[in-house]
Design a protein around this motif. Structure first.
Motif, PDB file in Angstrom:
ATOM      1  N   SER A   1      -1.753  -3.343  -7.270  1.00 23.96           N
ATOM      2  CA  SER A   1      -1.952  -2.051  -7.926  1.00 23.96           C
ATOM      3  C   SER A   1      -0.615  -1.444  -8.343  1.00 23.96           C
ATOM      4  CB  SER A   1      -2.729  -1.084  -7.026  1.00 23.96           C
ATOM      5  OG  SER A   1      -1.946  -0.663  -5.941  1.00 23.96           O
TER       6      SER A   1
ATOM      7  N   TYR B   1       1.043  10.987  -4.401  1.00 29.01           N
ATOM      8  CA  TYR B   1       0.517   9.724  -3.884  1.00 29.01           C
ATOM      9  C   TYR B   1      -0.291   9.960  -2.610  1.00 29.01           C
ATOM     10  CZ  TYR B   1       0.308   4.898  -2.303  1.00 29.01           C
ATOM     11  OH  TYR B   1      -0.141   3.672  -1.875  1.00 29.01           O
TER      12      TYR B   1
ATOM     13  N   LEU C   1      -4.277   9.079  -1.987  1.00 29.24           N
ATOM     14  CA  LEU C   1      -4.789   8.293  -0.859  1.00 29.24           C
ATOM     15  C   LEU C   1      -5.885   9.058  -0.129  1.00 29.24           C
ATOM     16  CD1 LEU C   1      -1.579   6.734   0.738  1.00 29.24           C
ATOM     17  CD2 LEU C   1      -3.226   5.657  -0.779  1.00 29.24           C
TER      18      LEU C   1
ATOM     19  N   ASP D   1      -0.989  -2.821  -1.158  1.00 27.23           N
ATOM     20  CA  ASP D   1      -1.714  -3.295  -2.338  1.00 27.23           C
ATOM     21  C   ASP D   1      -0.727  -3.441  -3.492  1.00 27.23           C
ATOM     22  OD1 ASP D   1      -3.442  -3.932  -4.346  1.00 27.23           O
ATOM     23  OD2 ASP D   1      -4.579  -2.059  -4.267  1.00 27.23           O
TER      24      ASP D   1
ATOM     25  N   TYR E   1      -5.554   2.505   7.108  1.00 28.69           N
ATOM     26  CA  TYR E   1      -5.978   2.664   5.719  1.00 28.69           C
ATOM     27  C   TYR E   1      -4.762   2.931   4.820  1.00 28.69           C
ATOM     28  CZ  TYR E   1      -7.900   4.534   1.458  1.00 28.69           C
ATOM     29  OH  TYR E   1      -8.166   4.748   0.128  1.00 28.69           O
TER      30      TYR E   1
ATOM     31  N   ARG F   1      -9.100   8.952  -2.244  1.00 26.89           N
ATOM     32  CA  ARG F   1      -9.743   7.632  -2.175  1.00 26.89           C
ATOM     33  C   ARG F   1     -10.409   7.413  -0.830  1.00 26.89           C
ATOM     34  NH1 ARG F   1      -5.773   3.012  -3.777  1.00 26.89           N
ATOM     35  NH2 ARG F   1      -4.147   4.533  -3.938  1.00 26.89           N
ATOM     36  N   HIS F   2      -9.734   7.835   0.234  1.00 26.74           N
ATOM     37  CA  HIS F   2     -10.299   7.671   1.573  1.00 26.74           C
ATOM     38  C   HIS F   2     -11.551   8.522   1.735  1.00 26.74           C
ATOM     39  CE1 HIS F   2     -10.629   8.264   5.981  1.00 26.74           C
ATOM     40  NE2 HIS F   2     -10.413   6.972   5.955  1.00 26.74           N
TER      41      HIS F   2
ATOM     42  N   GLU G   1      -2.795  -0.195   4.371  1.00 29.56           N
ATOM     43  CA  GLU G   1      -3.520  -1.115   3.485  1.00 29.56           C
ATOM     44  C   GLU G   1      -3.265  -0.741   2.025  1.00 29.56           C
ATOM     45  OE1 GLU G   1      -8.149  -1.744   2.373  1.00 29.56           O
ATOM     46  OE2 GLU G   1      -7.678  -1.778   4.519  1.00 29.56           O
ATOM     47  N   CYS G   2      -3.297   0.545   1.717  1.00 27.09           N
ATOM     48  CA  CYS G   2      -3.021   1.002   0.350  1.00 27.09           C
ATOM     49  C   CYS G   2      -1.568   0.744  -0.036  1.00 27.09           C
ATOM     50  CB  CYS G   2      -3.338   2.486   0.210  1.00 27.09           C
ATOM     51  SG  CYS G   2      -5.094   2.862   0.351  1.00 27.09           S
TER      52      CYS G   2
END
Length: 157
Positions: free
Chosen positions: A25, A143, A147, A22, A15, A150-151, A18-19
């Motif tokens: 973004s 940051y 994360l 991105d 995860y 969001r997770h 993956e962020c």
């Protein structure tokens, strides 16, 4: 000059990676801060060789840097080289799964001057290394917390 941080994140490594991958973004965030970001190698898949041109203002002067993804191993690491204004920087982000739900993100940024004016700038940065290091650590910690949030939100749905 080198700055290193380490953050433990309450989210799985896949995860987090993956962020970190991105890029759209990151491009949007840079645009919100007044920078212009353009991918110059086409819209193909991400991997070593992906390149961006970034224009921004620093100390009242327009600057342009070229950023290249030089190493990219999904769920493990990504390394970027930025070159511009007589300066070269290498940023490496490595992820270490600590468990199924925790990941350690280690970030290292190294800078090297290629011209006399860049050496003078780098020397002034070295004098403020403690302050710059604390700011960088704070940014990376923020940051990491974003994360995690969001997770957590994803898991709640």
């Amino acid at each position: 000059m080198e700055i290193t941080t380490r953050e433990d994140i309450a989210a799985p490594a896949d995860y987090v990676f993956e962020c970190l991958s991105d890029f759209q973004s990151f491009e949007k965030a840079a645009l919100r801060r007044g920078a212009e970001v353009e991918r110059v190698d086409g819209d193909g898949p991400l991997g070593p060789g992906a390149k961006w041109r970034v224009n921004f203002s620093f100390r009242g002067k327009p600057r342009e840097i070229s950023v290249e993804l030089v190493d990219y191993e999904p769920t493990e690491k990504a390394c970027y080289r930025a070159v511009g204004q007589g300066m070269e920087a290498l940023m490496q982000i490595e992820l270490l799964p600590m468990s199924r739900t925790r990941t350690r993100m280690a970030t290292t940024v190294g800078m090297e001057a290629k011209t006399l004016s860049a050496r003078l700038l780098l020397q002034s940065l070295k004098l403020a290394k403690g302050q710059i290091g604390r700011r960088f650590e704070g940014m990376m910690a923020d940051y990491a917390r974003q994360l995690e949030k969001r997770h957590t939100k994803m898991g709640a749905h």
